[in-house]
Design an enzyme around this catalytic site. Structure first.
Site, short mmCIF file in Angstrom:
data_model
loop_
_atom_site.label_atom_id
_atom_site.label_comp_id
_atom_site.label_asym_id
_atom_site.label_seq_id
_atom_site.Cartn_x
_atom_site.Cartn_y
_atom_site.Cartn_z
N ASP A 7 0.84 -1.19 0.01
CA ASP A 7 0.73 -0.05 -0.25
C ASP A 7 0.67 1.45 0.12
OD1 ASP A 7 -1.89 -2.14 0.42
OD2 ASP A 7 -2.40 -1.32 2.27
N1 URA Z 1 -1.09 -6.12 3.52
C1 URA Z 1 -1.39 -5.25 3.87
O1 URA Z 1 -2.64 -4.24 4.85
N2 URA Z 1 -0.73 -3.71 2.90
C2 URA Z 1 0.22 -4.11 2.32
O2 URA Z 1 0.79 -3.18 2.19
C3 URA Z 1 0.53 -5.37 2.56
C4 URA Z 1 -0.10 -5.99 3.46
#
Ligand code: URA
Length: 248
Positions: A112
């Protein structure tokens, strides 16, 4: 196995140095050197050996590594793992011409925009699928910082393999939680569902305030690789992704 060959102009165009016509002009200008000698024929076929960056120069600089190319990146906060999404892209950390490489570079899975840490970028489709395939069960470890203290139930809930995330019907595979303090924990998962870690903690009434990935399989984020930095993987790095007890 016979070493594959490629036309000089195609090789350089695929590495993003320019169109084949532009590369032809670079050759005519004497900018391409192999083993100390200027190359004169854009149609010359060259063996695609891994030592090319040591033997070949473009405008005085070593040629970029030919495919297969895989990078270890320390993803900073605030960049997106996409070529198209709005916002600063992870690909902006790399040399600009690498955006024109063929085959294209892609992230192996996504983090993310507000997740940091270990990210792999590759042009090797087979490697990408091997790492992200849920069947491969490659472990991804995250350092999670939480808004509220852990209740103590989370490790058992995540390990049971029965948790169904909101909007989904299939239970998550078992995951391992290792608390470090009341509000921090390692979480190791073998899948890569959308916002998985954040949604897992939402499912148990908590909220992730910071998320950092430090390990994929047996490959650790190098301690000396600063945020926003990247480096080429070694064959040992690649082997460690699938090594021994780190892959379930
Ligand atoms: N899980 C998440 O919620 N975000 C990420 O970036 C990676 C795994």
């Amino acid at each position: 196995m016979k070493t594959p060959t490629m036309r000089l102009d195609r090789l350089l165009a695929n590495l993003g140095y320019g169109s084949r016509r532009e590369v032809g002009q670079m050759v005519a200008a004497g900018l391409i050197v192999l083993d100390g000698a200027r190359l004169r024929d854009p149609g010359e076929r060259l063996p695609l050996t891994t030592d090319l960056p040591e033997r070949m120069h473009v405008g005085g600089a070593p040629i970029d590594p030919p495919p297969p190319l895989t990078l270890i990146v320390h993803k900073p906060l605030g960049v997106v793992c996409s070529h198209r999404e709005p916002g600063r892209s992870i690909y902006e950390l790399l040399p600009q011409r690498w955006r024109r490489r063929e085959p294209t570079l892609s992230t192996i899975g996504r983090l993310d925009v507000d997740t940091t840490g270990l990210l792999l970028i590759t042009d090797d489709g087979a490697l990408l699928h091997r790492v992200i395939s849920p069947r491969a069960k490659v472990r991804k470890r995250y350092l999670t910082t939480l808004d509220r203290p852990l209740s103590g139930q989370e490790a058992a809930i995540f390990a049971a393999g029965e948790l169904v995330l909101e909007g989904e019907t299939e239970a998550l595979a078992p995951a391992m939680l290792e608390p470090l303090s009341s509000t921090t924990a390692w979480l190791t998962i073998t899948e890569g569902r959308y916002h998985q870690v954040r949604r897992m903690f939402a499912a148990v009434g908590n909220h992730v305030v910071a998320l950092h990935r430090d390990r994929i399989g047996g490959l650790d984020l190098p301690a000396d690789l600063g945020s926003g930095e990247w480096r080429l993987t070694t064959s040992e790095n690649l082997a460690s992704i699938f090594a021994g007890d780190h892959a379930a």
